[in-house]
Every structure is written in C-alpha cells, then in structure tokens.
Design a protein around this motif. Structure first.
Motif, PDB file in Angstrom:
ATOM      1  N   HIS A   1       0.666  -1.202   0.060  1.00 21.50           N
ATOM      2  CA  HIS A   1      -0.029   0.029   0.023  1.00 21.50           C
ATOM      3  C   HIS A   1       0.985   1.333   0.209  1.00 21.50           C
ATOM      4  O   HIS A   1       1.718   1.155   0.494  1.00 21.50           O
ATOM      5  CB  HIS A   1      -0.832  -0.027   1.289  1.00 21.50           C
ATOM      6  N   ALA A   2       0.558   2.349  -0.732  1.00 23.87           N
ATOM      7  CA  ALA A   2       0.985   3.616  -0.610  1.00 23.87           C
ATOM      8  C   ALA A   2      -0.015   4.825  -0.584  1.00 23.87           C
ATOM      9  O   ALA A   2      -1.271   4.479  -0.807  1.00 23.87           O
ATOM     10  CB  ALA A   2       1.899   3.718  -1.861  1.00 23.87           C
ATOM     11  N   MET A   3       0.470   5.982  -0.335  1.00 23.94           N
ATOM     12  CA  MET A   3      -0.504   6.999  -0.390  1.00 23.94           C
ATOM     13  C   MET A   3      -0.519   7.367  -1.948  1.00 23.94           C
ATOM     14  O   MET A   3       0.330   7.734  -2.524  1.00 23.94           O
ATOM     15  CB  MET A   3       0.161   8.236   0.518  1.00 23.94           C
ATOM     16  N   ASN A   4      -1.733   7.292  -2.469  1.00 27.45           N
ATOM     17  CA  ASN A   4      -2.059   7.736  -3.792  1.00 27.45           C
ATOM     18  C   ASN A   4      -2.846   8.994  -3.958  1.00 27.45           C
ATOM     19  O   ASN A   4      -3.791   8.961  -3.280  1.00 27.45           O
ATOM     20  CB  ASN A   4      -2.905   6.568  -4.584  1.00 27.45           C
ATOM     21  N   ILE A   5      -2.313   9.659  -4.973  1.00 23.76           N
ATOM     22  CA  ILE A   5      -3.032  11.180  -4.919  1.00 23.76           C
ATOM     23  C   ILE A   5      -2.790  11.466  -6.264  1.00 23.76           C
ATOM     24  O   ILE A   5      -2.098  11.202  -7.215  1.00 23.76           O
ATOM     25  CB  ILE A   5      -1.900  12.210  -4.454  1.00 23.76           C
ATOM     26  N   ALA A   6      -4.121  12.141  -6.962  1.00 22.97           N
ATOM     27  CA  ALA A   6      -4.356  12.348  -8.103  1.00 22.97           C
ATOM     28  C   ALA A   6      -5.245  13.761  -8.137  1.00 22.97           C
ATOM     29  O   ALA A   6      -5.985  13.835  -7.433  1.00 22.97           O
ATOM     30  CB  ALA A   6      -4.894  11.294  -9.124  1.00 22.97           C
ATOM     31  N   GLU A   7      -4.999  14.390  -9.152  1.00 22.20           N
ATOM     32  CA  GLU A   7      -5.695  15.813  -9.415  1.00 22.20           C
ATOM     33  C   GLU A   7      -6.011  15.693 -11.045  1.00 22.20           C
ATOM     34  O   GLU A   7      -5.086  15.843 -11.758  1.00 22.20           O
ATOM     35  CB  GLU A   7      -4.677  17.031  -9.094  1.00 22.20           C
ATOM     36  N   ILE A   8      -7.297  15.569 -11.248  1.00 23.30           N
ATOM     37  CA  ILE A   8      -7.769  15.318 -12.563  1.00 23.30           C
ATOM     38  C   ILE A   8      -8.525  16.516 -13.066  1.00 23.30           C
ATOM     39  O   ILE A   8      -9.521  16.706 -12.409  1.00 23.30           O
ATOM     40  CB  ILE A   8      -8.459  14.200 -12.922  1.00 23.30           C
ATOM     41  N   LEU A   9      -8.283  17.053 -14.263  1.00 29.22           N
ATOM     42  CA  LEU A   9      -9.202  18.039 -14.827  1.00 29.22           C
ATOM     43  C   LEU A   9     -10.251  17.514 -15.762  1.00 29.22           C
ATOM     44  O   LEU A   9      -9.934  16.780 -16.726  1.00 29.22           O
ATOM     45  CB  LEU A   9      -8.379  19.151 -15.387  1.00 29.22           C
ATOM     46  N   LEU A  10     -11.205  17.818 -15.570  1.00 24.84           N
ATOM     47  CA  LEU A  10     -12.536  17.177 -16.444  1.00 24.84           C
ATOM     48  C   LEU A  10     -13.290  18.567 -16.997  1.00 24.84           C
ATOM     49  O   LEU A  10     -13.397  19.395 -16.316  1.00 24.84           O
ATOM     50  CB  LEU A  10     -13.378  16.234 -15.637  1.00 24.84           C
ATOM     51  N   LEU A  11     -13.791  18.307 -18.089  1.00 21.02           N
ATOM     52  CA  LEU A  11     -15.060  18.929 -18.294  1.00 21.02           C
ATOM     53  C   LEU A  11     -16.233  18.770 -17.515  1.00 21.02           C
ATOM     54  O   LEU A  11     -16.379  17.489 -17.103  1.00 21.02           O
ATOM     55  CB  LEU A  11     -15.541  18.874 -20.115  1.00 21.02           C
ATOM     56  N   PRO A  12     -17.323  19.734 -17.215  1.00 19.18           N
ATOM     57  CA  PRO A  12     -18.256  19.510 -16.386  1.00 19.18           C
ATOM     58  C   PRO A  12     -19.071  18.334 -16.998  1.00 19.18           C
ATOM     59  O   PRO A  12     -19.490  17.617 -16.037  1.00 19.18           O
ATOM     60  CB  PRO A  12     -19.134  20.693 -16.474  1.00 19.18           C
ATOM     61  N   GLU A  13     -19.118  18.167 -18.097  1.00 19.91           N
ATOM     62  CA  GLU A  13     -20.071  17.032 -18.752  1.00 19.91           C
ATOM     63  C   GLU A  13     -19.327  15.593 -18.609  1.00 19.91           C
ATOM     64  O   GLU A  13     -20.250  14.798 -18.884  1.00 19.91           O
ATOM     65  CB  GLU A  13     -20.309  17.401 -20.213  1.00 19.91           C
ATOM     66  N   GLU A  14     -18.050  15.599 -18.352  1.00 18.80           N
ATOM     67  CA  GLU A  14     -17.403  14.207 -18.111  1.00 18.80           C
ATOM     68  C   GLU A  14     -17.489  13.710 -16.643  1.00 18.80           C
ATOM     69  O   GLU A  14     -17.224  12.571 -16.592  1.00 18.80           O
ATOM     70  CB  GLU A  14     -15.818  14.648 -18.585  1.00 18.80           C
ATOM     71  N   LEU A  15     -17.755  14.701 -15.794  1.00 24.14           N
ATOM     72  CA  LEU A  15     -17.702  14.237 -14.423  1.00 24.14           C
ATOM     73  C   LEU A  15     -18.820  13.340 -14.027  1.00 24.14           C
ATOM     74  O   LEU A  15     -18.158  12.141 -13.355  1.00 24.14           O
ATOM     75  CB  LEU A  15     -18.234  15.404 -13.350  1.00 24.14           C
ATOM     76  N   PRO A  16     -20.001  13.128 -14.360  1.00 23.52           N
ATOM     77  CA  PRO A  16     -20.701  11.944 -14.184  1.00 23.52           C
ATOM     78  C   PRO A  16     -20.085  10.613 -14.586  1.00 23.52           C
ATOM     79  O   PRO A  16     -20.094   9.637 -13.971  1.00 23.52           O
ATOM     80  CB  PRO A  16     -21.928  12.243 -14.882  1.00 23.52           C
ATOM     81  N   ALA A  17     -19.547  10.497 -15.954  1.00 23.11           N
ATOM     82  CA  ALA A  17     -18.974   9.357 -16.408  1.00 23.11           C
ATOM     83  C   ALA A  17     -18.101   8.811 -15.673  1.00 23.11           C
ATOM     84  O   ALA A  17     -17.528   7.481 -15.243  1.00 23.11           O
ATOM     85  CB  ALA A  17     -18.773   9.511 -17.980  1.00 23.11           C
ATOM     86  N   PHE A  18     -17.089   9.908 -15.344  1.00 21.16           N
ATOM     87  CA  PHE A  18     -15.838   9.494 -14.572  1.00 21.16           C
ATOM     88  C   PHE A  18     -15.986   9.040 -13.444  1.00 21.16           C
ATOM     89  O   PHE A  18     -15.448   7.828 -12.871  1.00 21.16           O
ATOM     90  CB  PHE A  18     -14.783  10.879 -14.599  1.00 21.16           C
ATOM     91  N   THR A  19     -16.990   9.644 -12.551  1.00 18.36           N
ATOM     92  CA  THR A  19     -17.244   9.367 -11.081  1.00 18.36           C
ATOM     93  C   THR A  19     -18.014   8.175 -11.013  1.00 18.36           C
ATOM     94  O   THR A  19     -17.560   7.116 -10.322  1.00 18.36           O
ATOM     95  CB  THR A  19     -17.971  10.431 -10.247  1.00 18.36           C
ATOM     96  N   ALA A  20     -18.889   7.758 -12.106  1.00 16.12           N
ATOM     97  CA  ALA A  20     -19.480   6.386 -12.220  1.00 16.12           C
ATOM     98  C   ALA A  20     -18.539   5.456 -12.295  1.00 16.12           C
ATOM     99  O   ALA A  20     -18.720   4.296 -11.680  1.00 16.12           O
ATOM    100  CB  ALA A  20     -20.469   6.566 -13.143  1.00 16.12           C
ATOM    101  N   ALA A  21     -17.473   5.359 -13.241  1.00 21.27           N
ATOM    102  CA  ALA A  21     -16.717   4.414 -13.423  1.00 21.27           C
ATOM    103  C   ALA A  21     -15.617   4.189 -12.372  1.00 21.27           C
ATOM    104  O   ALA A  21     -15.318   3.225 -12.022  1.00 21.27           O
ATOM    105  CB  ALA A  21     -15.819   4.670 -14.945  1.00 21.27           C
TER     106      ALA A  21
END
Length: 135
Positions: free
Chosen positions: A61-81
């Motif tokens: 295990h490790a501390m995982n960090i991500a900062e992802i830039l999305l278009l507003p219309e992409e947010l639902p598909a990204f968070t669902a997946a």
C-alpha cells in the motif's frame, strides 16, 4: 529491481504513462487533451495529469494522489466508472471537487495498492473516451 521500481513499472503500464521515481515518491506523467467550449471561444489544450504515489509500505500500500481536470459534462461518467470499479474504494478514500463553469478539478486520495488505484483511474479515464469522440 526493488518493490517501488517494480510497482512504478506496473502503474506506468496500467495508465499508459511514463513514471519517474524520486526517493520514496513515484510521479506518473500522463497527458490528456481537453477541448473547452465557451459561449464565444473554443480552446484546445494538452494537460499533464497530476498523479503520484509515495511511501510504499511492505504490504504494497502507498498514499495515492491524483488531481484530474475534467469538463463538467465528463464528471458523471468519470465518477460512475471510478466508484463502480470491481475493487471497492478503501475506507480512507478522500475526494474533493472544485468547479467553475468550464472545468472541474477532481482531487482523489487513498491509501491502497498503487496498482489498484491506477487500474481504477485508467477505467475512469477510459469511460471518457466515448465523450471525447462526440466533442
């Protein structure tokens, strides 16, 4: 090859990205093109996603960090997946979202195996591919 270097290679393969190991931190270098449409302008930009893991433990295990830039219309598909990935999110998972009318910044953080984090992130980014072909 030590455990950190082996994990970095596997993460790079999962995300189709380059990695750089510095000390106890692995920086993942993955780019993504965004096409931003406003009322009067269209912008196309290539962004480097901010993804890293650090302090890999003996248990993998490790501390995982991500900062992802999305278009507003992409947010639902990204968070669902992201949330429906076959491996459940760890109990210590943190997510924060900053929005403006044209872009969403999603901050993701968890303590888990970097390969699991990378596989989940890869699946979420792949969920955006059908949306990219529409724009």
């Amino acid at each position: 090859m030590n455990q950190l270097q082996q994990t970095a290679i596997e993460v790079a393969s999962l995300l189709d990205a380059e990695v750089e190991v510095t000390g106890e931190t692995c920086l993942v270098k993955k780019k993504r093109q965004l096409n931003i449409h406003t009322d009067q302008n269209n912008f196309s930009c290539m962004l480097e996603l901010d993804i890293s893991f650090k302090k890999l433990k003996d248990n993998g295990h490790a501390m995982n960090i991500a900062e992802i830039l999305l278009l507003p219309e992409e947010l639902p598909a990204f968070t669902a997946a992201w949330s429906s990935f076959y491996r459940p999110l760890p109990v210590n998972f943190k997510q924060r979202c900053e929005t403006n009318p044209n872009i969403v910044c999603l901050h993701l953080e968890s303590m888990e195996c970097p390969k699991d984090f990378a596989a989940r992130l890869s699946a979420a980014l792949q969920a955006l591919e059908p949306l990219e072909s529409i724009s």
